[in-house]
Motif scaffolding. Structure first.
Motif, PDB file in Angstrom:
ATOM      1  N   HIS A 166       0.712  -1.266  -0.110  1.00  0.00           N
ATOM      2  CA  HIS A 166       0.022  -0.067  -0.036  1.00  0.00           C
ATOM      3  C   HIS A 166       0.765   1.399  -0.110  1.00  0.00           C
ATOM      4  O   HIS A 166       0.443   2.246  -0.583  1.00  0.00           O
ATOM      5  N   ASN A 167       1.816   1.251   0.649  1.00  0.00           N
ATOM      6  CA  ASN A 167       2.934   2.401   0.887  1.00  0.00           C
ATOM      7  C   ASN A 167       4.230   2.020   0.727  1.00  0.00           C
ATOM      8  O   ASN A 167       4.614   0.770   0.999  1.00  0.00           O
ATOM      9  N   TRP A 168       5.157   3.055   0.609  1.00  0.00           N
ATOM     10  CA  TRP A 168       6.877   2.817   0.675  1.00  0.00           C
ATOM     11  C   TRP A 168       6.823   2.932   2.332  1.00  0.00           C
ATOM     12  O   TRP A 168       6.358   3.914   2.793  1.00  0.00           O
ATOM     13  N   VAL A 169       7.696   1.927   2.732  1.00  0.00           N
ATOM     14  CA  VAL A 169       7.939   2.167   4.155  1.00  0.00           C
ATOM     15  C   VAL A 169       9.463   2.493   4.336  1.00  0.00           C
ATOM     16  O   VAL A 169      10.402   1.610   3.643  1.00  0.00           O
ATOM     17  N   ILE A 170       9.773   3.438   5.025  1.00  0.00           N
ATOM     18  CA  ILE A 170      11.329   3.636   5.511  1.00  0.00           C
ATOM     19  C   ILE A 170      11.461   3.292   6.876  1.00  0.00           C
ATOM     20  O   ILE A 170      10.670   3.931   7.873  1.00  0.00           O
ATOM     21  N   ALA A 171      12.054   2.349   7.079  1.00  0.00           N
ATOM     22  CA  ALA A 171      12.360   1.865   8.461  1.00  0.00           C
ATOM     23  C   ALA A 171      13.749   2.516   8.839  1.00  0.00           C
ATOM     24  O   ALA A 171      14.983   2.267   8.207  1.00  0.00           O
ATOM     25  N   LEU A 172      13.774   2.982  10.089  1.00  0.00           N
ATOM     26  CA  LEU A 172      15.013   3.726  10.701  1.00  0.00           C
ATOM     27  C   LEU A 172      15.407   3.175  11.948  1.00  0.00           C
ATOM     28  O   LEU A 172      14.670   2.954  12.689  1.00  0.00           O
ATOM     29  N   ASN A 173      16.738   3.033  12.072  1.00  0.00           N
ATOM     30  CA  ASN A 173      17.105   2.373  13.264  1.00  0.00           C
ATOM     31  C   ASN A 173      17.082   3.405  14.571  1.00  0.00           C
ATOM     32  O   ASN A 173      17.713   4.507  14.662  1.00  0.00           O
ATOM     33  N   SER A 174      15.939   2.977  15.197  1.00  0.00           N
ATOM     34  CA  SER A 174      15.804   4.010  16.698  1.00  0.00           C
ATOM     35  C   SER A 174      16.837   4.252  17.588  1.00  0.00           C
ATOM     36  O   SER A 174      16.658   5.346  18.363  1.00  0.00           O
ATOM     37  N   SER A 175      18.026   3.555  17.483  1.00  0.00           N
ATOM     38  CA  SER A 175      18.961   3.692  18.472  1.00  0.00           C
ATOM     39  C   SER A 175      20.026   4.425  17.888  1.00  0.00           C
ATOM     40  O   SER A 175      20.948   4.826  18.734  1.00  0.00           O
ATOM     41  N   GLU A 176      19.987   4.967  16.635  1.00  0.00           N
ATOM     42  CA  GLU A 176      20.878   5.893  16.129  1.00  0.00           C
ATOM     43  C   GLU A 176      20.535   7.290  16.519  1.00  0.00           C
ATOM     44  O   GLU A 176      19.479   7.585  16.515  1.00  0.00           O
ATOM     45  N   PRO A 177      21.824   8.152  16.250  1.00  0.00           N
ATOM     46  CA  PRO A 177      21.312   9.716  16.516  1.00  0.00           C
ATOM     47  C   PRO A 177      20.530  10.065  15.592  1.00  0.00           C
ATOM     48  O   PRO A 177      20.243   9.741  14.541  1.00  0.00           O
ATOM     49  N   THR A 178      19.609  11.250  15.869  1.00  0.00           N
ATOM     50  CA  THR A 178      18.846  11.767  15.342  1.00  0.00           C
ATOM     51  C   THR A 178      19.616  12.230  13.686  1.00  0.00           C
ATOM     52  O   THR A 178      19.001  12.276  12.676  1.00  0.00           O
ATOM     53  N   THR A 179      20.868  12.694  13.698  1.00  0.00           N
ATOM     54  CA  THR A 179      21.671  13.145  12.709  1.00  0.00           C
ATOM     55  C   THR A 179      21.578  12.066  11.749  1.00  0.00           C
ATOM     56  O   THR A 179      21.554  12.307  10.455  1.00  0.00           O
ATOM     57  N   ALA A 197      27.992  21.034  11.263  1.00  0.00           N
ATOM     58  CA  ALA A 197      27.216  19.978  11.555  1.00  0.00           C
ATOM     59  C   ALA A 197      26.065  20.215  12.100  1.00  0.00           C
ATOM     60  O   ALA A 197      24.924  19.846  12.094  1.00  0.00           O
ATOM     61  N   ARG A 198      26.410  21.134  13.194  1.00  0.00           N
ATOM     62  CA  ARG A 198      25.215  21.645  14.093  1.00  0.00           C
ATOM     63  C   ARG A 198      24.170  22.652  13.045  1.00  0.00           C
ATOM     64  O   ARG A 198      22.776  22.435  13.158  1.00  0.00           O
ATOM     65  N   HIS A 199      24.678  23.179  12.267  1.00  0.00           N
ATOM     66  CA  HIS A 199      24.005  24.143  11.399  1.00  0.00           C
ATOM     67  C   HIS A 199      23.062  23.498  10.494  1.00  0.00           C
ATOM     68  O   HIS A 199      22.039  23.736  10.263  1.00  0.00           O
ATOM     69  N   PHE A 200      23.807  22.495   9.848  1.00  0.00           N
ATOM     70  CA  PHE A 200      23.057  21.526   8.857  1.00  0.00           C
ATOM     71  C   PHE A 200      22.282  20.295   9.515  1.00  0.00           C
ATOM     72  O   PHE A 200      21.459  19.465   8.775  1.00  0.00           O
ATOM     73  N   GLY A 201      22.302  19.872  10.924  1.00  0.00           N
ATOM     74  CA  GLY A 201      21.702  18.869  11.359  1.00  0.00           C
ATOM     75  C   GLY A 201      22.109  17.538  10.881  1.00  0.00           C
ATOM     76  O   GLY A 201      21.387  16.739  10.697  1.00  0.00           O
ATOM     77  N   VAL A 202      23.535  17.322  10.851  1.00  0.00           N
ATOM     78  CA  VAL A 202      24.129  16.171  10.206  1.00  0.00           C
ATOM     79  C   VAL A 202      25.153  15.760  11.178  1.00  0.00           C
ATOM     80  O   VAL A 202      25.594  16.787  11.996  1.00  0.00           O
ATOM     81  N   SER A 203      25.958  14.993  10.823  1.00  0.00           N
ATOM     82  CA  SER A 203      26.935  14.305  11.829  1.00  0.00           C
ATOM     83  C   SER A 203      28.265  15.034  11.168  1.00  0.00           C
ATOM     84  O   SER A 203      28.328  15.433  10.029  1.00  0.00           O
ATOM     85  N   GLU A 204      29.376  14.924  11.873  1.00  0.00           N
ATOM     86  CA  GLU A 204      30.688  15.521  11.421  1.00  0.00           C
ATOM     87  C   GLU A 204      31.257  14.902  10.303  1.00  0.00           C
ATOM     88  O   GLU A 204      31.737  15.550   9.348  1.00  0.00           O
ATOM     89  N   ARG A 205      31.026  13.777  10.518  1.00  0.00           N
ATOM     90  CA  ARG A 205      31.646  12.823   9.321  1.00  0.00           C
ATOM     91  C   ARG A 205      31.100  13.190   8.073  1.00  0.00           C
ATOM     92  O   ARG A 205      31.614  13.126   7.000  1.00  0.00           O
ATOM     93  N   ALA A 206      29.513  13.263   8.104  1.00  0.00           N
ATOM     94  CA  ALA A 206      28.957  13.717   6.986  1.00  0.00           C
ATOM     95  C   ALA A 206      29.388  15.044   6.342  1.00  0.00           C
ATOM     96  O   ALA A 206      29.524  15.345   5.215  1.00  0.00           O
TER      97      ALA A 206
END
Length: 225
Positions: free
Chosen positions: A81-94, A162-171
Motif C-alpha cells: 500500500h505504501n513505501w515504508v522507510i524503517a530507521l534504526n531508532s537507536s542511532e542519533p537523530t543526525t 554539523a550543528r548548522h545543517f543537522g548532520v554528523s561531523e563525518r557527513a
C-alpha cells in the motif's frame, strides 16, 4: 516548506524519477542525476534557504516512516500500500536524517536500477546504488550553495557546520571534500567510466527477518509503483 505534494499534476516522486534518462548511464552520470534529483526535491519543497526538514520526506503521500530496532541504519520496501522507510531508532537523530534521505533515493531508483547502475571493476551495481544514495542524501541535506555560503561567512569548523545543517561531523567532512573546500585527497576516488561488457539484472530488496513482522515491517514483492 511547501506542503504541496503534486506539481503540475505530477507527484514529487514521479517528478524526481522523470529526471532519470531512459538510456543506460555510466556511474558519473548516475551521480549527476542524484545531485539533480536532490536539487529538484529542495525546489519542489521550497527548502532552498536553510537546513532541510525531515518533513520534506515524511509528509509525502504513500511514504511511511517507522523507527524500530534494526541491525542496520535503515531499509526501505513496498508493503502493498505504501513505501515504508524503517530507521534504526537507536542511532542519533543526525544519522536518522541522513538515512531517511538515503533510503528515499532507493525508492526513487525503483524500476530504474538496471540503467542507473551497471557496475564497473570491483564496484558492483549494488555498491554503486549505495554510493549514489549517500551522495543524494549529502546533496539534499548539505546543498552546495548553502555549504559554500556558510563557509564564506566563516562557518568552517566541522562541528559548527554539523550543528548548522543537522548532520554528523563525518557527513560534513565528506561533503566538504566533495565540494573542494578541504584537502582534495580526502575525496572519494572518482568512479571509472569503463562500462562492463554485460551486467546481471539487479533486484534491490531488503530482506527482513521474521520477528520484524511483529513491528509492522512486512514487505510485498512485486507491485511497487
Amino acid at each position: 516548506m511547501n506542503n504541496s505534494n503534486h506539481h503540475g499534476g505530477r507527484s514529487v516522486l514521479a517528478s524526481l524519477r522523470a529526471v532519470i534518462p531512459v538510456r543506460p548511464l555510466d556511474f558519473p552520470e548516475a551521480m549527476q542525476i542524484a545531485e539533480l534529483q536532490a536539487a529538484r526535491l529542495l525546489e519542489l519543497s521550497d527548502s532552498t534557504e536553510g537546513p532541510v526538514d525531515s518533513a520534506v520526506i515524511t509528509e509525502l503521500p504513500r511514504i511511511r516512516v517507522r523507527r524500530v530496532e534494526l541491525p542496520t541504519s535503515g531499509m526501505s520496501f513496498w508493503d502493498g500500500h505504501n513505501w515504508v522507510i524503517a530507521l534504526n531508532s537507536s542511532e542519533p537523530t543526525t544519522r536518522q536524517r541522513f538515512t531517511l534521505l538515503h533510503e528515499y533515493k532507493h525508492i526513487i531508483d525503483h524500476g530504474a536500477t538496471d540503467r542507473l547502475y551497471t557496475g564497473v571493476g570491483r564496484h558492483s551495481p549494488a555498491q554503486q546504488a549505495e554510493q549514489a544514495a549517500d551522495y543524494f542524501a549529502g546533496c539534499a541535506l548539505m546543498p552546495k550553495r548553502l555549504m559554500k555560503r556558510a563557509w564564506g561567512q566563516g562557518l568552517q569548523r566541522p562541528a559548527a557546520l554539523a550543528r548548522h545543517f543537522g548532520v554528523s561531523e563525518r557527513a560534513i567532512e565528506v561533503r566538504l571534500a566533495q565540494l573542494g573546500l578541504v584537502d582534495p585527497r580526502l575525496r572519494c576516488a572518482p568512479p571509472s567510466t569503463v562500462r562492463p561488457t554485460h551486467r546481471p539484472r539487479q533486484t534491490y530488496f531488503r530482506l527482513l527477518s521474521p520477528h520484524w513482522a511483529s513491528r509492522g515491517l512486512t514487505p510485498v514483492i512485486g507491485g511497487a509503483p
